[in-house]
Every structure is written in structure tokens, then in C-alpha cells.
Design a protein around this motif. Structure first.
Motif, mmCIF file in Angstrom:
data_model
loop_
_atom_site.group_PDB
_atom_site.id
_atom_site.type_symbol
_atom_site.label_atom_id
_atom_site.label_comp_id
_atom_site.label_asym_id
_atom_site.label_seq_id
_atom_site.Cartn_x
_atom_site.Cartn_y
_atom_site.Cartn_z
ATOM 1 N N THR A 75 -5.943 -4.880 1.415
ATOM 2 C CA THR A 75 -5.755 -4.534 0.015
ATOM 3 C C THR A 75 -4.352 -4.900 -0.459
ATOM 4 O OG1 THR A 75 -5.927 -2.755 -1.637
ATOM 5 C CG2 THR A 75 -4.982 -2.158 0.507
ATOM 6 N N SER A 76 -4.260 -5.187 -1.736
ATOM 7 C CA SER A 76 -2.939 -5.358 -2.343
ATOM 8 C C SER A 76 -2.587 -4.122 -3.159
ATOM 9 C CB SER A 76 -2.909 -6.620 -3.213
ATOM 10 O OG SER A 76 -3.922 -6.558 -4.180
ATOM 11 N N ASP A 77 -3.446 -3.122 -3.128
ATOM 12 C CA ASP A 77 -3.265 -1.872 -3.870
ATOM 13 C C ASP A 77 -2.413 -0.915 -3.030
ATOM 14 O OD1 ASP A 77 -3.907 0.931 -4.644
ATOM 15 O OD2 ASP A 77 -5.207 -0.048 -6.103
ATOM 16 N N ILE A 78 -1.172 -0.709 -3.438
ATOM 17 C CA ILE A 78 -0.224 0.102 -2.659
ATOM 18 C C ILE A 78 -0.695 1.563 -2.513
ATOM 19 C CG2 ILE A 78 2.187 0.832 -2.447
ATOM 20 C CD1 ILE A 78 1.845 -2.179 -2.174
ATOM 21 N N PRO A 79 -1.147 2.224 -3.596
ATOM 22 C CA PRO A 79 -1.624 3.598 -3.418
ATOM 23 C C PRO A 79 -2.815 3.696 -2.446
ATOM 24 C CG PRO A 79 -1.159 3.197 -5.723
ATOM 25 C CD PRO A 79 -1.066 1.865 -5.026
ATOM 26 N N LEU A 80 -3.728 2.734 -2.500
ATOM 27 C CA LEU A 80 -4.844 2.729 -1.546
ATOM 28 C C LEU A 80 -4.311 2.574 -0.125
ATOM 29 C CD1 LEU A 80 -7.773 2.606 -0.585
ATOM 30 C CD2 LEU A 80 -7.808 0.189 -1.281
ATOM 31 N N ALA A 81 -3.383 1.659 0.072
ATOM 32 C CA ALA A 81 -2.789 1.466 1.394
ATOM 33 C C ALA A 81 -2.165 2.770 1.897
ATOM 34 C CB ALA A 81 -1.747 0.347 1.354
ATOM 35 N N ALA A 82 -1.443 3.471 1.025
ATOM 36 C CA ALA A 82 -0.804 4.736 1.423
ATOM 37 C C ALA A 82 -1.847 5.764 1.851
ATOM 38 C CB ALA A 82 0.041 5.271 0.271
ATOM 39 N N GLU A 83 -2.947 5.837 1.117
ATOM 40 C CA GLU A 83 -3.993 6.818 1.457
ATOM 41 C C GLU A 83 -4.630 6.532 2.805
ATOM 42 O OE1 GLU A 83 -6.688 8.737 -1.398
ATOM 43 O OE2 GLU A 83 -5.899 7.259 -2.830
ATOM 44 N N VAL A 84 -4.964 5.271 3.067
ATOM 45 C CA VAL A 84 -5.632 4.982 4.337
ATOM 46 C C VAL A 84 -4.659 5.096 5.510
ATOM 47 C CG1 VAL A 84 -7.465 3.627 3.254
ATOM 48 C CG2 VAL A 84 -5.442 2.451 4.162
ATOM 49 N N ILE A 85 -3.394 4.794 5.287
ATOM 50 C CA ILE A 85 -2.396 4.982 6.345
ATOM 51 C C ILE A 85 -2.296 6.467 6.687
ATOM 52 C CG2 ILE A 85 0.088 4.903 6.829
ATOM 53 C CD1 ILE A 85 0.076 2.179 5.295
ATOM 54 N N ASP A 86 -2.336 7.336 5.665
ATOM 55 C CA ASP A 86 -2.306 8.780 5.905
ATOM 56 C C ASP A 86 -3.505 9.242 6.734
ATOM 57 O OD1 ASP A 86 0.087 9.084 4.553
ATOM 58 O OD2 ASP A 86 -0.839 9.815 2.689
ATOM 59 N N GLN A 87 -4.610 8.496 6.663
ATOM 60 C CA GLN A 87 -5.823 8.827 7.432
ATOM 61 C C GLN A 87 -5.807 8.219 8.834
ATOM 62 O OE1 GLN A 87 -8.812 8.796 3.604
ATOM 63 N NE2 GLN A 87 -9.390 7.598 5.326
ATOM 64 N N GLY A 88 -4.776 7.433 9.151
ATOM 65 C CA GLY A 88 -4.700 6.831 10.470
ATOM 66 C C GLY A 88 -5.217 5.401 10.546
ATOM 67 N N ALA A 89 -5.634 4.848 9.414
ATOM 68 C CA ALA A 89 -6.046 3.441 9.381
ATOM 69 C C ALA A 89 -4.800 2.585 9.190
ATOM 70 C CB ALA A 89 -7.044 3.209 8.245
ATOM 71 N N GLU A 90 -4.981 1.283 9.272
ATOM 72 C CA GLU A 90 -3.893 0.347 9.010
ATOM 73 C C GLU A 90 -4.220 -0.410 7.730
ATOM 74 O OE1 GLU A 90 -2.254 -1.787 12.459
ATOM 75 O OE2 GLU A 90 -3.734 -0.668 13.629
ATOM 76 N N ALA A 91 -3.193 -0.951 7.086
ATOM 77 C CA ALA A 91 -3.407 -1.678 5.836
ATOM 78 C C ALA A 91 -2.615 -2.984 5.866
ATOM 79 C CB ALA A 91 -2.985 -0.823 4.641
ATOM 80 N N LEU A 92 -3.257 -4.032 5.376
ATOM 81 C CA LEU A 92 -2.671 -5.361 5.358
ATOM 82 C C LEU A 92 -2.936 -5.983 3.996
ATOM 83 C CD1 LEU A 92 -1.412 -7.816 6.889
ATOM 84 C CD2 LEU A 92 -3.750 -8.384 7.629
ATOM 85 N N SER A 93 -1.887 -6.530 3.380
ATOM 86 C CA SER A 93 -2.072 -7.180 2.082
ATOM 87 C C SER A 93 -2.596 -8.592 2.295
ATOM 88 C CB SER A 93 -0.757 -7.233 1.305
ATOM 89 O OG SER A 93 0.019 -8.327 1.719
ATOM 90 N N PRO A 94 -3.285 -9.148 1.298
ATOM 91 C CA PRO A 94 -3.734 -10.538 1.403
ATOM 92 C C PRO A 94 -2.577 -11.533 1.558
ATOM 93 C CG PRO A 94 -4.934 -9.413 -0.331
ATOM 94 C CD PRO A 94 -3.826 -8.493 0.109
ATOM 95 N N ARG A 95 -1.359 -11.111 1.270
ATOM 96 C CA ARG A 95 -0.185 -11.977 1.451
ATOM 97 C C ARG A 95 0.413 -11.849 2.848
ATOM 98 N NH1 ARG A 95 1.828 -14.314 -3.042
ATOM 99 N NH2 ARG A 95 0.798 -13.734 -4.954
ATOM 100 N N GLY A 96 -0.215 -11.028 3.690
ATOM 101 C CA GLY A 96 0.239 -10.909 5.064
ATOM 102 C C GLY A 96 1.259 -9.824 5.302
ATOM 103 N N GLU A 97 1.461 -8.949 4.330
ATOM 104 C CA GLU A 97 2.399 -7.834 4.525
ATOM 105 C C GLU A 97 1.657 -6.669 5.157
ATOM 106 O OE1 GLU A 97 5.547 -4.938 2.187
ATOM 107 O OE2 GLU A 97 4.367 -6.346 1.021
ATOM 108 N N LEU A 98 2.120 -6.261 6.326
ATOM 109 C CA LEU A 98 1.528 -5.126 7.019
ATOM 110 C C LEU A 98 2.174 -3.852 6.487
ATOM 111 C CD1 LEU A 98 -0.487 -4.345 9.229
ATOM 112 C CD2 LEU A 98 1.411 -4.436 10.841
ATOM 113 N N TYR A 99 1.369 -3.008 5.878
ATOM 114 C CA TYR A 99 1.865 -1.728 5.384
ATOM 115 C C TYR A 99 1.802 -0.727 6.533
ATOM 116 C CZ TYR A 99 0.754 -3.832 0.838
ATOM 117 O OH TYR A 99 0.671 -4.662 -0.243
#
Length: 156
Positions: A75-99
Motif C-alpha cells: 500500500t501507499s496509504d500511510i494510515p493503512l500501513a500504520a494499522e497493519v503494522i500495529d497488528q503485526g503485519a508488514e507493509a511495503l509501498s509500491p515504490r519499495g519503501e518498507l514501512y
């Protein structure tokens, strides 16, 4: 259950989806795209599509509801990335930035700051076109995640 990939597909570039599709088939990884409009996906039992109703954050909320610890969310959606990280998932932007926990709060603060600037009438410009370097960074992070997804945490 084996970790899987969730794609916030409404704004995910086609070239990134193609990288994901090839990786899913190559590594036998389950991928689910979530969007509020119809998408064409390749015929594969590993690649699924969930269409949600139109509306603000409907697709994001569905991903948050379904993603579990260890999954990867594209996802490129920062709030979505924050939510899934809080759940223990990982998040990666389509530009290759690992949140990650270490950088997501800073990214949220910057996003909010830019929203404030735009709301006050300042033109902040849009994102640059997806570059070859972005695609390579994305593919490299995806490959690293795929390589370690089934490795027990104690041995990582």
C-alpha cells in the motif's frame, strides 16, 4: 497458516501488480487484491480479488480486518500501513519503501503536515512517476519478504 500478501489495489500501479503476480506463482504464495472497482487478475488459485463497496477507506478497512501478523500489505496509504503494522503485519509501498515500527510514525507526521499545507492552499506537487529504481526496490523487498516468510521467527 502461511503468511500471505494483501494488495491495496485501488491505486497500485499495474507494473507492481505484475511483479506481485509473478512472485506469487513462482513462490506459491497466496495474494489477495482488495479494491472498490473491478480488476482483471490472472487465472491462478493463488491470486484472489475481493471487491468492496465504494466509499472512504472501505478497501483499507477490509484489509485491516483480514490481514494477520506476518502478512505483507502492499500500500501507499500511510494510515493503512500504520494499522497493519500495529497488528503485526508488514507493509511495503509500491515504490519499495518498507514501512516499519521505526519509521511509520515519522511518515504519518509528514503526511499530516503535507495535508495541512495543501489545505492552506500551498501546492506541494504530486509524487514523481514510478521509476525503474522504485520497481527494483519494490521487487527486492518483496523477494526478501518471500524468502523469510516461512522461516520460524526464532531463526530469522
Amino acid at each position: 497458516m502461511t503468511a500471505q500478501i494483501w494488495v491495496d489495489a485501488d491505486a497500485c500501479p499495474v507494473v507492481i501488480k505484475e511483479i506481485i503476480f509473478r512472485a506469487a506463482v513462482r513462490t506459491k504464495t497466496q495474494v489477495t487484491l482488495v479494491a472498490n472497482h473491478a480488476l482483471k487478475i490472472p487465472p491462478s488459485p493463488l491470486i484472489r480479488f475481493v471487491q468492496v463497496a465504494s466509499g472512504f477507506d472501505v478497501a483499507d478497512n477490509e484489509i485491516v480486518r483480514r490481514a494477520t501478523a506476518g502478512d505483507l500489505v502492499i500500500t501507499s496509504d500511510i494510515p493503512l500501513a500504520a494499522e497493519v503494522i500495529d497488528q503485526g503485519a508488514e507493509a511495503l509501498s509500491p515504490r519499495g519503501e518498507l514501512y516499519a515500527e521505526g519509521n511509520i510514525r515519522d511518515r504519518l507526521n509528514m503526511r499530516d503536515f503535507m495535508d495541512t499545507l495543501r489545505a492552506s492552499g500551498i501546492d506541494t506537487g504530486g509524487p514523481s512517476a514510478l521509476s525503474q529504481a522504485d520497481r527494483k526496490a519494490f521487487a527486492n523487498h518483496l523477494d526478501r519478504w518471500l524468502a523469510r516468510r516461512d522461516v520460524p521467527p526464532a531463526t530469522r
